[in-house]
Design a protein around this motif. Sequence first.
Motif, PDB file in Angstrom:
ATOM      1  N   LEU B  89       0.824  -1.215   0.000  1.00 22.16           N
ATOM      2  CA  LEU B  89       0.000   0.000   0.000  1.00 22.16           C
ATOM      3  C   LEU B  89       0.859   1.266   0.000  1.00 22.16           C
ATOM      4  O   LEU B  89       0.570   2.221  -0.727  1.00 22.16           O
ATOM      5  CB  LEU B  89      -0.861   0.019   1.263  1.00 22.16           C
ATOM      6  N   LYS B  90       1.934   1.236   0.793  1.00 20.82           N
ATOM      7  CA  LYS B  90       2.835   2.406   0.849  1.00 20.82           C
ATOM      8  C   LYS B  90       3.455   2.658  -0.527  1.00 20.82           C
ATOM      9  O   LYS B  90       3.526   3.803  -0.979  1.00 20.82           O
ATOM     10  CB  LYS B  90       3.959   2.165   1.863  1.00 20.82           C
ATOM     11  N   ILE B  91       3.905   1.599  -1.191  1.00 22.48           N
ATOM     12  CA  ILE B  91       4.516   1.763  -2.520  1.00 22.48           C
ATOM     13  C   ILE B  91       3.494   2.337  -3.491  1.00 22.48           C
ATOM     14  O   ILE B  91       3.787   3.252  -4.265  1.00 22.48           O
ATOM     15  CB  ILE B  91       5.030   0.406  -3.062  1.00 22.48           C
ATOM     16  N   MET B  92       2.273   1.816  -3.444  1.00 28.55           N
ATOM     17  CA  MET B  92       1.204   2.317  -4.333  1.00 28.55           C
ATOM     18  C   MET B  92       0.994   3.815  -4.125  1.00 28.55           C
ATOM     19  O   MET B  92       0.806   4.565  -5.069  1.00 28.55           O
ATOM     20  CB  MET B  92      -0.128   1.617  -4.013  1.00 28.55           C
ATOM     21  N   ARG B  93       0.995   4.226  -2.844  1.00 30.23           N
ATOM     22  CA  ARG B  93       0.742   5.649  -2.550  1.00 30.23           C
ATOM     23  C   ARG B  93       1.892   6.506  -3.057  1.00 30.23           C
ATOM     24  O   ARG B  93       1.662   7.599  -3.572  1.00 30.23           O
ATOM     25  CB  ARG B  93       0.520   5.854  -1.049  1.00 30.23           C
ATOM     26  N   ILE B  94       3.116   5.999  -2.914  1.00 28.14           N
ATOM     27  CA  ILE B  94       4.272   6.757  -3.404  1.00 28.14           C
ATOM     28  C   ILE B  94       4.194   6.880  -4.929  1.00 28.14           C
ATOM     29  O   ILE B  94       4.416   7.942  -5.505  1.00 28.14           O
ATOM     30  CB  ILE B  94       5.596   6.067  -2.990  1.00 28.14           C
ATOM     31  N   LEU B  95       3.826   5.782  -5.580  1.00 32.74           N
ATOM     32  CA  LEU B  95       3.825   5.765  -7.044  1.00 32.74           C
ATOM     33  C   LEU B  95       2.618   6.472  -7.643  1.00 32.74           C
ATOM     34  O   LEU B  95       2.726   7.184  -8.627  1.00 32.74           O
ATOM     35  CB  LEU B  95       3.814   4.316  -7.546  1.00 32.74           C
ATOM     36  N   LEU B  96       1.464   6.225  -7.053  1.00 34.55           N
ATOM     37  CA  LEU B  96       0.223   6.652  -7.699  1.00 34.55           C
ATOM     38  C   LEU B  96      -0.494   7.783  -6.966  1.00 34.55           C
ATOM     39  O   LEU B  96      -1.496   8.297  -7.455  1.00 34.55           O
ATOM     40  CB  LEU B  96      -0.737   5.456  -7.838  1.00 34.55           C
ATOM     41  N   GLY B  97      -0.004   8.159  -5.780  1.00 35.25           N
ATOM     42  CA  GLY B  97      -0.645   9.234  -5.023  1.00 35.25           C
ATOM     43  C   GLY B  97      -2.115   8.920  -4.762  1.00 35.25           C
ATOM     44  O   GLY B  97      -2.445   7.830  -4.313  1.00 35.25           O
ATOM     45  N   ASP B  98      -2.976   9.905  -5.076  1.00 33.42           N
ATOM     46  CA  ASP B  98      -4.412   9.727  -4.816  1.00 33.42           C
ATOM     47  C   ASP B  98      -5.042   8.612  -5.648  1.00 33.42           C
ATOM     48  O   ASP B  98      -6.131   8.138  -5.349  1.00 33.42           O
ATOM     49  CB  ASP B  98      -5.165  11.042  -5.092  1.00 33.42           C
ATOM     50  N   MET B  99      -4.362   8.261  -6.738  1.00 31.52           N
ATOM     51  CA  MET B  99      -4.895   7.217  -7.617  1.00 31.52           C
ATOM     52  C   MET B  99      -4.654   5.808  -7.060  1.00 31.52           C
ATOM     53  O   MET B  99      -5.109   4.824  -7.618  1.00 31.52           O
ATOM     54  CB  MET B  99      -4.218   7.285  -8.991  1.00 31.52           C
ATOM     55  N   ALA B 100      -3.905   5.749  -5.965  1.00 31.32           N
ATOM     56  CA  ALA B 100      -3.520   4.434  -5.432  1.00 31.32           C
ATOM     57  C   ALA B 100      -4.753   3.641  -5.018  1.00 31.32           C
ATOM     58  O   ALA B 100      -5.712   4.201  -4.486  1.00 31.32           O
ATOM     59  CB  ALA B 100      -2.588   4.604  -4.239  1.00 31.32           C
TER      60      ALA B 100
END
Lengths: 158, 207
Positions: B89-100
Amino acid sequence: MARKIAVGMAEYRVSNDPEDVLCVLGLGSCVGVCLYDPVRRIGGMVHVLLPEHLPGQSNPFKFADTAVPALLAEVEKAGASRRNVFAKISGGARMFSGADTLFDIGKRNAEAVREALKALGIPLKGEDIGGNRGRSIFFYLEDGRLEIKILGRDAMVI
Amino acid sequence: MVLFEDLNEMQLDALKEIGNIGAGNAATALSKMVGKRVNMEVPLVRILPLKDVPEWLGGPEKEVLGVYLGVFGALTGHILFVMTIDDALKIMRILLGDMAPSRDQILSMDELASSAMGEIGNILSSSYLSALADFTGLHLNHSVPAIAVDMAGAIVDVVLIEISQHSDYALLIETVFVEEEDRITGYFMLIPDTGSLEIILQALGVV
């Protein structure tokens, strides 16, 4: 106090204490086979990895075709009567999406377990097999119920 | 036949070095993806029985993301990359921001979550694999990544079944990616088939 006893991969556990709960946490393509004598309240569980016995392997509990008769012998040794014994089975999932038939071992495991039970004349009273999710299974020796938990879903009982 | 459990100190060091380079490649790949500096630490490289891996990840019921790649070419084997759902989840947020994708989307493996995770798994796993190829000079390919989100025990048991005719051991490389306050731990496991470990050691000149 109910005692939870974990059954590791290629291992089995047998108990004649109705308070005991035999369990496998995080079962994927493996199959958990439970045998139960409801009259004497004696049960056992084995956690099998592969359908058929491989030459040179000494542990019968790793393979469906040898694990089922070996578990039956162990529950009988603990006092169960063969004519009372029934089976419940769970597991055999296909965990990875996107993979080819490489990971279809779960299905073959379940088939091999069913065949071994049939050959021994043990009735299969319940099963929850296949799908693409892992399971945690809990076998209650007080009444032979098998509780199955999948991430993000309600527990079910067979 | 050379087995993981029989390796000597020098051979282990050579494999650890590959682990370090692979982790470095993975951090560089992540940095490029997010356009920010991602640092890494390799707290642990060790050989361990695969059946102990779920304990390492926090127990057999720990929710994890698993990415599996088959390795073929000059040698054959298996790669399993695992991280906890919280770290995914943390990686997704770093990569995709609000789109995570949300935690629920990840757990139910909806389309967005599975494609994003497959991509991340692919990039990270192939970073380690290219370190192995570069170091050994061997030509290596890998299969399309197969992904699963589930209990650690269930994910590892499938791979254990696949390899049970070869070996019960894996080379585990624990890597911590650090991006600002976030610390994300990835567990990369390499499991060579029978005979393939020998090919690696020969190519490294440490037989």
